[in-house]
Design a protein around this motif. Structure first.
Motif, PDB file in Angstrom:
ATOM      1  N   GLY A  32       0.999  -1.279   0.077  1.00  0.00           N
ATOM      2  CA  GLY A  32      -0.026  -0.070   0.128  1.00  0.00           C
ATOM      3  C   GLY A  32       0.837   1.303   0.083  1.00  0.00           C
ATOM      4  O   GLY A  32       1.962   1.239  -0.402  1.00  0.00           O
ATOM      5  N   SER A  33       0.266   2.402   0.607  1.00  0.00           N
ATOM      6  CA  SER A  33       1.088   3.567   0.351  1.00  0.00           C
ATOM      7  C   SER A  33       1.847   3.621   1.803  1.00  0.00           C
ATOM      8  O   SER A  33       1.507   3.550   2.761  1.00  0.00           O
ATOM      9  N   LEU A  34       3.115   4.015   1.513  1.00  0.00           N
ATOM     10  CA  LEU A  34       3.854   4.150   2.406  1.00  0.00           C
ATOM     11  C   LEU A  34       3.824   5.481   3.046  1.00  0.00           C
ATOM     12  O   LEU A  34       4.054   5.380   4.477  1.00  0.00           O
ATOM     13  N   ASP A  43       8.759   2.445  11.158  1.00  0.00           N
ATOM     14  CA  ASP A  43      10.115   2.730  11.123  1.00  0.00           C
ATOM     15  C   ASP A  43      10.689   2.372   9.705  1.00  0.00           C
ATOM     16  O   ASP A  43      11.123   2.854   8.969  1.00  0.00           O
ATOM     17  N   PHE A  44      10.215   0.914   9.404  1.00  0.00           N
ATOM     18  CA  PHE A  44      10.478   0.391   8.077  1.00  0.00           C
ATOM     19  C   PHE A  44       9.273  -0.586   7.614  1.00  0.00           C
ATOM     20  O   PHE A  44       8.651  -0.966   8.492  1.00  0.00           O
ATOM     21  N   LEU A  74      12.471  -2.965   0.624  1.00  0.00           N
ATOM     22  CA  LEU A  74      12.436  -2.192   1.790  1.00  0.00           C
ATOM     23  C   LEU A  74      12.066  -0.925   1.604  1.00  0.00           C
ATOM     24  O   LEU A  74      12.291  -0.021   0.594  1.00  0.00           O
ATOM     25  N   GLY A  75      11.284  -0.342   2.512  1.00  0.00           N
ATOM     26  CA  GLY A  75      10.707   1.145   2.520  1.00  0.00           C
ATOM     27  C   GLY A  75      11.023   1.804   3.993  1.00  0.00           C
ATOM     28  O   GLY A  75      10.989   1.148   4.866  1.00  0.00           O
ATOM     29  N   ARG A  84      11.461   3.901  -1.280  1.00  0.00           N
ATOM     30  CA  ARG A  84      11.440   2.549  -1.368  1.00  0.00           C
ATOM     31  C   ARG A  84      12.431   1.997  -2.331  1.00  0.00           C
ATOM     32  O   ARG A  84      12.570   2.569  -3.203  1.00  0.00           O
ATOM     33  N   THR A  85      12.956   0.610  -2.129  1.00  0.00           N
ATOM     34  CA  THR A  85      14.145  -0.097  -2.750  1.00  0.00           C
ATOM     35  C   THR A  85      13.306  -0.696  -3.794  1.00  0.00           C
ATOM     36  O   THR A  85      12.071  -0.987  -3.930  1.00  0.00           O
TER      37      THR A  85
END
Length: 122
Positions: A32-34, A43-44, A74-75, A84-85
């Motif tokens: 979803g939306s970070l 935090d992550f 990861l975000g 985000r990666t």
């Protein structure tokens, strides 16, 4: 089982310590939306299949890293903005994963919370 996953890839004496290193995590499979999850205190965020991502994140934090851009899937907040990666490839060899350590889970507590979140009352 691969050596990388045996014991989570961390020595037994650091596994408990590592559990608290990452702050607040959003569960695996999040897509979803970070912005929303960081506003709620995360935090992550582990994006997609997060087992390898979590292992790399814990090792990076343990080693004092401050940049996590090399960890796929990861975000996190970077310079005040959600970042985000690239996606991590889907794991094909599930036999490389260890069996869940169910003996470490309070099943009744887990079940109660799950039932509440699903709106099921007994």
């Amino acid at each position: 089982m691969s050596d990388e996953y045996a014991g989570g890839g961390l020595p037994d004496d650091t596994a408990g310590e590592a559990a608290g290193m990452c702050g607040n995590l959003v569960e695996f499979g999040f897509d979803g939306s970070l912005e929303g999850v960081f506003g709620e205190g995360a935090d992550f965020v582990l994006l997609g299949e997060g087992e390898q991502t979590l292992l790399e994140l814990v090792k990076s934090i343990r080693d004092g890293a401050e940049d996590f851009a090399s960890i796929r899937g990861l975000g996190w907040m970077k310079n005040g903005m959600p970042f985000r990666t690239a996606a991590r490839p889907v794991m094909r060899d599930l036999d490389a994963m260890p069996l869940p350590a169910w003996d470490l889970v309070d099943i009744e507590s887990y079940r109660r919370v799950w039932l509440e979140k699903m709106g099921i009352s007994l």
